[in-house]
Design a protein around this motif. Structure first.
Motif, mmCIF file in Angstrom:
data_model
loop_
_atom_site.group_PDB
_atom_site.id
_atom_site.type_symbol
_atom_site.label_atom_id
_atom_site.label_comp_id
_atom_site.label_asym_id
_atom_site.label_seq_id
_atom_site.Cartn_x
_atom_site.Cartn_y
_atom_site.Cartn_z
ATOM 1 N N ASP A 112 -41.858 -4.024 -27.914
ATOM 2 C CA ASP A 112 -42.220 -5.436 -27.717
ATOM 3 C C ASP A 112 -43.504 -5.827 -28.452
ATOM 4 O O ASP A 112 -44.536 -6.128 -27.839
ATOM 5 C CB ASP A 112 -42.367 -5.756 -26.228
ATOM 6 C CG ASP A 112 -41.017 -5.885 -25.542
ATOM 7 O OD1 ASP A 112 -39.990 -5.783 -26.233
ATOM 8 O OD2 ASP A 112 -40.997 -6.094 -24.323
ATOM 9 N N PRO A 113 -43.479 -5.836 -29.786
ATOM 10 C CA PRO A 113 -44.673 -6.219 -30.558
ATOM 11 C C PRO A 113 -44.970 -7.711 -30.397
ATOM 12 O O PRO A 113 -44.151 -8.484 -29.903
ATOM 13 C CB PRO A 113 -44.273 -5.899 -31.991
ATOM 14 C CG PRO A 113 -42.781 -6.042 -31.998
ATOM 15 C CD PRO A 113 -42.323 -5.565 -30.656
ATOM 16 N N ASP A 114 -46.162 -8.101 -30.851
ATOM 17 C CA ASP A 114 -46.536 -9.521 -30.803
ATOM 18 C C ASP A 114 -45.647 -10.357 -31.717
ATOM 19 O O ASP A 114 -45.281 -11.484 -31.375
ATOM 20 C CB ASP A 114 -48.000 -9.696 -31.216
ATOM 21 C CG ASP A 114 -48.963 -9.105 -30.206
ATOM 22 O OD1 ASP A 114 -48.584 -8.980 -29.030
ATOM 23 O OD2 ASP A 114 -50.098 -8.750 -30.602
ATOM 24 N N ARG A 167 -43.990 -13.133 -29.411
ATOM 25 C CA ARG A 167 -44.145 -12.915 -27.976
ATOM 26 C C ARG A 167 -44.866 -14.119 -27.384
ATOM 27 O O ARG A 167 -45.969 -14.460 -27.805
ATOM 28 C CB ARG A 167 -44.908 -11.617 -27.720
ATOM 29 C CG ARG A 167 -44.850 -11.147 -26.265
ATOM 30 C CD ARG A 167 -45.328 -9.696 -26.132
ATOM 31 N NE ARG A 167 -46.672 -9.541 -26.627
ATOM 32 C CZ ARG A 167 -47.784 -9.787 -25.915
ATOM 33 N NH1 ARG A 167 -47.677 -10.222 -24.669
ATOM 34 N NH2 ARG A 167 -48.975 -9.617 -26.453
ATOM 35 N N ARG A 168 -44.242 -14.754 -26.422
ATOM 36 C CA ARG A 168 -44.768 -16.031 -25.916
ATOM 37 C C ARG A 168 -46.151 -15.864 -25.295
ATOM 38 O O ARG A 168 -47.029 -16.726 -25.482
ATOM 39 C CB ARG A 168 -43.804 -16.625 -24.889
ATOM 40 C CG ARG A 168 -44.199 -18.028 -24.420
ATOM 41 C CD ARG A 168 -43.085 -18.670 -23.624
ATOM 42 N NE ARG A 168 -42.780 -17.938 -22.418
ATOM 43 C CZ ARG A 168 -43.387 -18.116 -21.240
ATOM 44 N NH1 ARG A 168 -44.347 -19.028 -21.129
ATOM 45 N NH2 ARG A 168 -43.038 -17.406 -20.179
ATOM 46 N N ARG A 172 -49.507 -17.931 -26.284
ATOM 47 C CA ARG A 172 -50.244 -18.705 -25.285
ATOM 48 C C ARG A 172 -51.690 -18.241 -25.172
ATOM 49 O O ARG A 172 -52.621 -19.054 -25.088
ATOM 50 C CB ARG A 172 -49.548 -18.574 -23.924
ATOM 51 C CG ARG A 172 -50.138 -19.456 -22.823
ATOM 52 C CD ARG A 172 -49.555 -19.110 -21.473
ATOM 53 N NE ARG A 172 -49.828 -17.730 -21.118
ATOM 54 C CZ ARG A 172 -50.997 -17.317 -20.617
ATOM 55 N NH1 ARG A 172 -51.978 -18.179 -20.419
ATOM 56 N NH2 ARG A 172 -51.181 -16.051 -20.325
ATOM 57 N N ALA A 173 -51.885 -16.906 -25.221
ATOM 58 C CA ALA A 173 -53.241 -16.371 -25.054
ATOM 59 C C ALA A 173 -54.172 -16.824 -26.165
ATOM 60 O O ALA A 173 -55.373 -17.035 -25.940
ATOM 61 C CB ALA A 173 -53.182 -14.845 -24.990
ATOM 62 N N THR A 195 -53.815 -12.282 -36.664
ATOM 63 C CA THR A 195 -54.323 -12.021 -35.317
ATOM 64 C C THR A 195 -53.480 -11.012 -34.554
ATOM 65 O O THR A 195 -53.988 -10.342 -33.646
ATOM 66 C CB THR A 195 -54.382 -13.345 -34.526
ATOM 67 O OG1 THR A 195 -55.116 -14.309 -35.278
ATOM 68 C CG2 THR A 195 -55.049 -13.152 -33.184
ATOM 69 N N ALA A 196 -52.207 -10.896 -34.899
ATOM 70 C CA ALA A 196 -51.288 -10.055 -34.126
ATOM 71 C C ALA A 196 -51.803 -8.624 -34.015
ATOM 72 O O ALA A 196 -52.169 -8.001 -35.016
ATOM 73 C CB ALA A 196 -49.904 -10.071 -34.767
ATOM 74 N N GLY A 197 -51.810 -8.112 -32.797
ATOM 75 C CA GLY A 197 -52.223 -6.726 -32.597
ATOM 76 C C GLY A 197 -51.124 -5.744 -32.918
ATOM 77 O O GLY A 197 -51.390 -4.560 -33.147
#
Length: 737
Positions: A112-114, A167-168, A172-173, A195-197
């Motif tokens: 479940d990646p970003d 990933r929602r 949102r974060a 930005t994605a981790g």
């Protein structure tokens, strides 16, 4: 909570919207919600969305009180989303079949990646499909998930919102939202990826990106393309507020200048007289966001410094150079063509070479390849050559010398070889000489109309030059036939003075000679699991369809049948799936037949060849009426089938699930079909042709009766139900010519 929230904003796309929504709701992975946003569209988009919402509870209809643009319409959809992942889809594009299932599987594999980046294909109004040229960046090899720093090449892939799943909670974060404007994807995709981790890729086409003939936003001439500058200001502002992202400024600078160059050079985007202003704005932005030390190409340098006149002069010079080069190439080609024609005329006046034979096949190897092998075996004094077009080297058999079409060696071979063997022809410029022998093998037993019968079938004729066809027929000396049906058909639709050799089809000899060891070797080479039931799926070409896509959902069929089955898919478009083995590019159809335990087809000629193997055949006839209307058929395959007949996908699943595919009735049908269409296919057809045509023998090897033939069994042990008995009881009788 659904796994996916698919957000579709709609504005003035009433002609495409239903297809888009259907592509989502018909996905094999149904754990989704579809949020369709009517951006105050003046056409019927809102009504269409409401109709879908009334029919399917997974559809949420959102109606905006005023037109807000694509970006803000997506924001409105995100506000309603409850799924784990967000997927954006433009309302004139479509998801490919099983796309969401593939995305879901890949998300599970990668934890479940970003962000998950998947591939797309551009689809054109004329039926063309072109896959993303940077698909190599989406390889699934290597560790996953990863950070963008590990795969920076992803920034080169088209920066749009709809080729990714997000990933929602991640969205949102970080408060990601789409800004207004023409190029709203730019300040969304860059910040999201930076930005994605965790990022992952899916090397699969999940979206068909429609290239509209007219009416697309980016293809419209407008000053709104100047919006691009404001969007890149947003990107650099985002990076400037986050020191940890400063390392990406050089790459973003290059991407920005490249984007400016694309808009500037794309014909039809900027209004007349605005190009100078665009470059001046580009120069100002380059100064504002300049990164020292970034190396740029000439085009990018001109954009960076706003050299409008220089840019224009260089473009004109480049255009003049291209025209001059084009003229030079045309002249060179004309001279080369003239020289080759002269060479061919000279060769036509030289003596024939009685020990030479030339072979060619339109697709794959087929009968010409089997005959070439027989020539070398039974007439070893002959030297053989195979005509190999560029890009088809893999399809050429390994024995003969290779000739490239259009070369001097090619024309010499056509002019001086005694034997010319083909399943299609040698082109309109062939001049048959006295003493030359032309053997036309044809392309199997005909079910659909061919030859002169296509005069009444324009959809299937595809612009066939019938005058040229008859000129070719006048050059034939022998035509091969596998059965009486084919003999009567060929002689009627290809009227000529040739001799028909009803000796069987040489390409089917290997099906009778192969051993159990050969079958095991072929299965291993294709990656077929040892205990699996391998079904060869080989559909026919659809003349009535612009795009050739499989009518069957192979992944759904396999899920219903269980892990025991695998499919060898020989389809126009590559098939995918855990237990789907893509063999669309395999050059040897006979090898695929031997490696399989059963054949699933519709109207393809392979069904006549496969019947000789005495293995189960299932015929899918869901679109028989359309096929017969477009192509025409010499008999009703549903009334005289070689096995079980399925009229729908669910019926097909039932045939395999219940074992009817190899039951006693199917065996009876296959026996009757073999008796009619495989009377000569005993493994010695090619030998009989060589002995008659080359060696001049009249006493040919006798034909092995059907009851005495012993073709190689499939890899899996046959059950008693799979044993073919002699026909008993009333069987369907057809036909006529």
């Amino acid at each position: 909570m659904p796994r996916f929230s698919v957000i579709v904003p709609a504005y003035e796309v009433q002609a495409y919207l239903s297809e888009c929504l259907d592509s989502v709701l018909s996905q094999s992975y149904s754990d989704l919600e579809l949020i369709a946003v009517d951006d105050c569209s003046p056409d019927a988009c809102g009504t269409i969305i409401d109709e879908y919402a009334a029919r399917d509870t997974r559809v949420k209809a959102v109606h905006l009180p005023e037109n807000r643009g694509l970006g803000r319409a997506r924001n409105a959809g995100m506000a309603e989303a409850t799924g784990d992942y967000l997927v954006f889809l433009d309302s004139d594009d479509t998801l490919t079949p099983d796309a969401l299932r593939s995305v879901a599987d890949r998300l599970k594999e990668t934890g479940d990646p970003d962000v998950l980046v998947f591939d797309y294909t551009r689809t054109y109004w004329d039926g063309r499909e072109v896959r993303n040229q940077l698909a190599a960046q989406l390889t699934e090899r290597g560790p996953a998930p990863f950070r963008l720093a590990d795969r920076p090449g992803l920034l080169r892939v088209l920066m749009v919102a709809w080729n990714k799943a997000y990933r929602r909670e991640f969205v949102r974060a970080h408060g990601f939202r789409f800004p207004p404007g023409y190029y709203e994807d730019t300040p969304w995709t860059f910040p999201v990826l930076l930005t994605a981790g965790s990022v992952a890729t899916l090397d699969r086409v999940c979206v068909h990106y429609r290239q509209r003939r007219q009416g697309s936003i980016l293809g419209t001439t407008s000053r709104r393309h100047f919006d691009l500058f404001e969007q890149y200001d947003r990107v650099f502002a985002y990076v400037g507020e986050r020191p940890e992202l400063a390392r990406w400024r050089p790459e973003l600078f290059r991407r920005m200048i490249d984007h400016y160059a694309v808009v500037f050079t794309h014909r039809g985007r900027l209004p007349r007289g605005s190009h100078g202003e665009f470059l001046r704005r580009a120069r100002a932005h380059c100064r504002r966001h300049r990164v020292p030390g970034v190396r740029l190409g000439l085009r990018h340098t001109l954009v960076r410094f706003g050299l409008h006149r220089t840019f224009r002069a260089l473009r004109l010079a480049a255009a003049a150079r291209r025209r001059a080069l084009k003229c030079a190439v045309k002249l060179a080609r004309a001279l080369r063509t003239g020289a080759l024609r002269l060479h061919y005329r000279v060769q036509l006046r030289l003596p024939l070479r009685a020990d030479r034979a030339v072979f060619t096949a339109q697709e794959g190897r087929g009968d010409p390849a089997a005959l070439e092998e027989a020539f070398r075996t039974h007439a070893p004094h002959l030297r053989t050559a195979w005509i190999t077009p560029a890009g088809q080297e893999r399809a050429a058999p390994p024995g003969p010398r290779r000739l490239r079409p259009g070369t001097a060696a090619y024309w010499s071979a056509l002019a001086r070889s005694r034997y010319l063997v083909s399943d299609s022809g040698f082109g309109g410029r062939l001049r048959k000489r006295t003493g030359q022998v032309v053997v036309q093998t044809q392309q199997g037993t005909p079910l659909g109309h061919v030859g002169l019968d296509l005069l009444e079938r324009p959809a299937a004729a595809h612009g066939t030059d019938f005058a040229r066809l008859l000129r070719d027929v006048d050059q034939w000396d022998y035509v091969l036939s596998g059965n009486r049906h084919a003999t009567l058909t060929w002689e009627r639709v290809h009227p000529g003075r040739y001799t028909t050799l009803e000796y069987g089809l040489p390409r089917n000899d290997v099906l009778q000679r192969a051993t159990t060891a050969d079958v095991a070797r072929l299965r291993a080479s294709l990656g077929v699991p040892q205990d699996a039931v391998a079904v060869l799926y080989a559909p026919a070409h659809r003349d009535h369809r612009r795009t050739q896509r499989p009518l069957l959902d192979l992944e759904r069929i396999l899920r219903r049948l269980g892990p025991r089955f695998v499919v060898l898919a020989r389809t126009p478009a590559p098939a995918r799936g855990d237990r789907v083995i893509d063999v669309s590019g395999h050059p040897d159809l006979s090898a695929l037949c031997l490696a399989s335990d059963a054949l699933l087809t519709d109207y393809a000629p392979v069904l006549f060849d496969y019947a000789g193997l005495d293995r189960p055949i299932v015929v899918h006839t869901e679109d028989w009426a359309a096929y017969e209307a477009a192509r025409g058929a010499y008999f009703d395959l549903r009334a005289f089938p070689p096995g079980a007949v399925a009229r729908s996908e669910d019926e097909l699943i039932d045939i395999f699930a219940t074992g009817h595919w190899r039951g006693s009735r199917s065996a009876q049908l296959r026996a009757a079909f073999r008796e009619r269409f495989c009377p000569w296919d005993d493994g010695r057809a090619a030998e009989r042709v060589v002995r008659r045509v080359v060696l001049g023998e009249t006493e040919l090897p006798p034909v092995v009766p059907l009851a005495d033939r012993d073709p190689a069994p499939p890899a899996r042990t046959r059950s008693p139900l799979a044993t073919v008995p002699q026909p008993s009881g009333p069987l369907p009788v057809t036909e006529s010519h």
